[in-house]
Design a protein around this motif. Structure first.
Motif, mmCIF file in Angstrom:
data_model
loop_
_atom_site.group_PDB
_atom_site.id
_atom_site.type_symbol
_atom_site.label_atom_id
_atom_site.label_comp_id
_atom_site.label_asym_id
_atom_site.label_seq_id
_atom_site.Cartn_x
_atom_site.Cartn_y
_atom_site.Cartn_z
ATOM 1 N N GLY A 136 4.696 0.389 7.840
ATOM 2 C CA GLY A 136 5.907 0.256 7.155
ATOM 3 C C GLY A 136 6.668 0.968 7.222
ATOM 4 O O GLY A 136 7.674 0.644 7.462
ATOM 5 N N LEU A 137 6.415 2.599 6.841
ATOM 6 C CA LEU A 137 7.632 3.306 6.732
ATOM 7 C C LEU A 137 7.759 3.528 8.435
ATOM 8 O O LEU A 137 9.666 4.128 8.688
ATOM 9 N N VAL A 140 -6.871 0.586 2.936
ATOM 10 C CA VAL A 140 -6.042 -0.316 3.883
ATOM 11 C C VAL A 140 -4.268 -0.168 3.670
ATOM 12 O O VAL A 140 -3.773 -0.721 3.327
ATOM 13 N N THR A 141 -4.237 -0.395 2.041
ATOM 14 C CA THR A 141 -2.819 -0.273 1.247
ATOM 15 C C THR A 141 -2.222 1.126 2.017
ATOM 16 O O THR A 141 -0.833 1.072 2.372
ATOM 17 N N GLY A 142 -2.918 2.241 2.276
ATOM 18 C CA GLY A 142 -2.511 3.897 2.612
ATOM 19 C C GLY A 142 -1.475 3.456 3.933
ATOM 20 O O GLY A 142 -0.832 3.715 4.212
ATOM 21 N N LEU A 143 -2.339 2.641 4.485
ATOM 22 C CA LEU A 143 -2.386 2.229 6.685
ATOM 23 C C LEU A 143 -1.687 1.378 6.199
ATOM 24 O O LEU A 143 -0.200 1.321 7.096
ATOM 25 N N GLY A 144 -1.483 0.697 5.529
ATOM 26 C CA GLY A 144 -0.260 -0.664 5.281
ATOM 27 C C GLY A 144 1.097 0.162 4.643
ATOM 28 O O GLY A 144 2.235 -0.357 5.859
ATOM 29 N N LEU A 145 1.400 0.832 3.949
ATOM 30 C CA LEU A 145 2.920 1.968 3.698
ATOM 31 C C LEU A 145 3.308 2.576 4.517
ATOM 32 O O LEU A 145 4.037 2.267 5.026
ATOM 33 N N ALA A 146 1.997 3.466 5.384
ATOM 34 C CA ALA A 146 2.301 4.243 6.554
ATOM 35 C C ALA A 146 2.949 3.578 8.078
ATOM 36 O O ALA A 146 4.104 3.675 7.871
ATOM 37 N N LEU A 167 8.357 1.791 10.544
ATOM 38 C CA LEU A 167 9.090 0.656 11.268
ATOM 39 C C LEU A 167 9.945 0.666 10.749
ATOM 40 O O LEU A 167 11.150 0.548 11.937
ATOM 41 N N VAL A 168 10.173 1.131 9.386
ATOM 42 C CA VAL A 168 11.448 1.253 9.064
ATOM 43 C C VAL A 168 12.235 2.731 9.764
ATOM 44 O O VAL A 168 13.703 2.042 10.369
ATOM 45 N N LEU A 169 11.786 3.540 9.977
ATOM 46 C CA LEU A 169 12.321 4.995 11.383
ATOM 47 C C LEU A 169 12.871 4.503 12.132
ATOM 48 O O LEU A 169 13.746 4.743 12.568
ATOM 49 N N ALA A 170 11.824 3.874 12.763
ATOM 50 C CA ALA A 170 11.801 3.040 14.196
ATOM 51 C C ALA A 170 13.180 2.263 14.597
ATOM 52 O O ALA A 170 13.932 2.887 15.426
ATOM 53 N N ALA A 171 13.154 1.512 13.561
ATOM 54 C CA ALA A 171 14.156 0.442 12.960
ATOM 55 C C ALA A 171 16.247 1.673 13.069
ATOM 56 O O ALA A 171 17.029 1.049 13.556
ATOM 57 N N LYS A 172 15.960 2.635 12.568
ATOM 58 C CA LYS A 172 16.988 2.997 11.955
ATOM 59 C C LYS A 172 16.977 4.108 13.028
ATOM 60 O O LYS A 172 18.441 4.207 13.405
ATOM 61 N N PHE A 173 16.163 4.468 13.770
ATOM 62 C CA PHE A 173 16.943 5.246 15.001
ATOM 63 C C PHE A 173 16.652 4.857 16.242
ATOM 64 O O PHE A 173 17.643 5.139 16.974
ATOM 65 N N MET A 174 16.384 3.022 16.435
ATOM 66 C CA MET A 174 16.491 2.974 17.357
ATOM 67 C C MET A 174 17.543 1.805 17.375
ATOM 68 O O MET A 174 17.373 1.054 18.483
#
Length: 167
Positions: free
Chosen positions: A19-20, A11-17, A22-29
């Protein structure tokens, strides 16, 4: 490794993935905001009345900032707001053609009603039933919907008919 620990790690790994991603999507979009539209919006009175012909102050500000609307459409702010917007946009200030609500029909209060209305005391509700109880389908029904939505305290019910305070 215990089942609980492996579940927590998954669950922690899925949450980090996620989150990453979402950060990339916010940056590129990322879509840059029009700062001029925000500045125009700050000058508007915020009535969101639609009298300018746009859906609200945000839409009008965006249209002014993009050059698709003149600077003198805000009737609530009148000439002072139009002058401020024109100064911000670097154009000549135009006079605002002021608009005001008019109750041209007294609602046929002198004539008898077509039927006795006993429903919700709302013009919108009464109008849904055969265009309302008044003998004229276009007259004031006298339940005060316009008074309740006027954000400027410019309308009042007088003898069961809406009256406009033009000041």
């Amino acid at each position: 490794m215990s089942t609980v620990l492996s579940s927590v790690l998954v669950v922690t790994g899925l949450g980090l993935a996620a989150g990453l991603l979402l950060v990339l999507a916010a940056k590129f979009m990322y879509v840059p905001a029009d700062e001029t539209a925000a500045e125009v919006r700050a000058l508007l009175p915020g009535a969101n009345c639609g009298a300018c012909g746009f859906a609200g102050c945000d839409d009008y500000a965006a249209a002014v900032a993009s050059g698709k609307a003149p600077t003198n459409k805000c009737t609530v702010g009148a000439d002072a707001v139009a002058a401020d917007i024109a100064k911000l946009m670097g154009v000549a200030a135009l006079d605002v053609i002021e608009k005001c609500a008019v109750v041209a029909c007294r609602g046929c209060v002198e004539k008898p009603s077509r039927f006795e209305y006993e429903g919700l005391k709302s013009c919108a509700a009464a109008a849904m039933l055969h265009a309302g109880p008044a003998s004229c389908a276009y007259g004031c029904l006298g339940f005060g919907d316009c008074v309740s939505v006027c954000g400027f305290d410019a309308m009042h019910l007088v003898d069961g008919v809406a009256a406009v305070d033009y000041k």
